[in-house]
Design a protein around this motif. Structure first.
Motif, PDB file in Angstrom:
ATOM      1  N   ASP A  33      30.433  -8.728   5.977  1.00 20.46           N
ATOM      2  CA  ASP A  33      29.127  -8.192   6.359  1.00 20.46           C
ATOM      3  C   ASP A  33      29.105  -6.688   6.158  1.00 20.46           C
ATOM      4  OD1 ASP A  33      28.470 -10.695   7.167  1.00 20.46           O
ATOM      5  OD2 ASP A  33      28.402 -10.266   9.321  1.00 20.46           O
ATOM      6  N   LYS A  48      26.830  -3.957   7.549  1.00 14.11           N
ATOM      7  CA  LYS A  48      25.805  -3.895   8.579  1.00 14.11           C
ATOM      8  C   LYS A  48      25.408  -2.445   8.859  1.00 14.11           C
ATOM      9  CE  LYS A  48      25.179  -5.249  13.367  1.00 14.11           C
ATOM     10  NZ  LYS A  48      25.838  -5.646  14.591  1.00 14.11           N
ATOM     11  N   SER A  87      17.384  -8.688   8.393  1.00 12.23           N
ATOM     12  CA  SER A  87      16.919  -7.326   8.585  1.00 12.23           C
ATOM     13  C   SER A  87      15.724  -7.273   9.510  1.00 12.23           C
ATOM     14  CB  SER A  87      16.545  -6.725   7.231  1.00 12.23           C
ATOM     15  OG  SER A  87      16.268  -5.352   7.385  1.00 12.23           O
ATOM     16  N   THR A 120      21.650  -6.311   7.671  1.00 13.55           N
ATOM     17  CA  THR A 120      22.993  -6.826   7.409  1.00 13.55           C
ATOM     18  C   THR A 120      22.971  -7.679   6.153  1.00 13.55           C
ATOM     19  OG1 THR A 120      23.482  -6.887   9.768  1.00 13.55           O
ATOM     20  CG2 THR A 120      24.919  -8.159   8.335  1.00 13.55           C
ATOM     21  N   SER A 124      25.278 -10.207   4.152  1.00 14.42           N
ATOM     22  CA  SER A 124      26.502 -10.996   4.320  1.00 14.42           C
ATOM     23  C   SER A 124      26.885 -11.630   2.985  1.00 14.42           C
ATOM     24  CB  SER A 124      26.293 -12.116   5.336  1.00 14.42           C
ATOM     25  OG  SER A 124      25.835 -11.587   6.556  1.00 14.42           O
TER      26      SER A 124
END
Ligand code: ADP
Length: 240
Positions: free
Chosen positions: A164, A166, A220, A227, A229
């Protein structure tokens, strides 16, 4: 019939891309030409310096655009499988962290990376792995204001390595999410431009993930953060 429709759609995508590329290249070029032409009639030193700065900034932009376009074209045409090797995610991300940390610090952003307590391995091209995360971390830094935070978080999720990226930056509103990975798609063109974006970063990420058999997911909230991923097939897990 289905194939013909597919080929037509591909052709259309290709010609749209060429039109977009020409337009994107022409904008900085027009500016460089215009300021260079005017420069010889300007006597005031401050104004000359200002024009020269613009010419420099626009040349940098052209360089970035050309590099990104070449990267995309390589990703489409080259066979990367020969370069595939076992990659230790902890090690590779640590290296990427040290490349990106100074840029984050310069902008007053805290870049955080914590080693995962297991060594996860994936199979892929090392340079492309790096490029993918540099693009994502670079975006997180670009779209997060000063005093913000960007985290790199590794985990194991259902036999997939999950990474991730972030941030607690400006976020992306719902209606844009599905288009983010399109070439030259930008939520806010002026903002992207002012932070040095080309609109190709996420298209490159998406393409690399296709080669790696991976996938990407975005969460988001406008004004709160985003974030990304990344999921990659995990080929080996070792205790550290
Ligand atoms: P750019 O060069 O404009 O950053 P990208 O393809 O990398 O192009 O990203 C496309 C768009 O997605 C950006 O213009 C921006 O609007 C949005 N975006 C990407 N990453 C983030 C992020 N971490 N936070 C907010 N918006 C983002």
């Amino acid at each position: 019939i289905q194939n013909i429709t597919k080929i037509r759609a591909l052709e259309k995508m290709r010609s749209d891309f060429v039109a977009n590329v020409s337009h994107e290249l022409r904008t900085p070029l027009t500016s460089i030409k215009g300021f260079a032409e005017t420069l010889k009639f300007v006597e005031d030193k401050n104004t000359r310096d200002k024009f020269l700065d613009i010419i420099y900034v626009e040349s940098e932009r052209l360089t970035r655009l050309i590099n990104d376009i070449l990267t995309l074209s390589e990703l489409e045409n080259k066979d990367y499988s020969a370069n595939f090797e076992k990659i230790n995610i902890n090690e590779s991300l640590e290296e990427i962290y040290s490349i990106m940390e100074p840029a984050a610090r310069n902008k007053g952003i805290k870049l955080i990376y914590e080693k995962y307590d297991k060594s996860l391995y994936i199979y892929g091209d090392r340079d492309k792995f790096k490029q993918m995360f540099i693009n994502l971390i670079d975006n997180a830094i670009k779209y997060t204001p000063k005093d913000g935070k960007v985290e790199i978080i590794i985990s194991l999720d259902n036999h997939m390595s999950r990474i991730d990226i972030k941030d607690n930056g400006i976020g992306i509103s719902k209606e844009h999410i599905s288009r983010l990975f399109e070439r030259f798609y930008r939520v806010d063109k002026a903002r992207s431009r002012s932070v040095g974006g080309t609109g190709l970063g996420l298209a490159i990420v998406k393409h690399i993930l296709t080669i790696f058999n991976g996938s990407i997911d975005v969460k988001s909230e406008s004004g709160k953060g985003t974030t990304f991923s990344v999921y990659l097939p995990c080929i080996d897990v070792k205790e550290v």
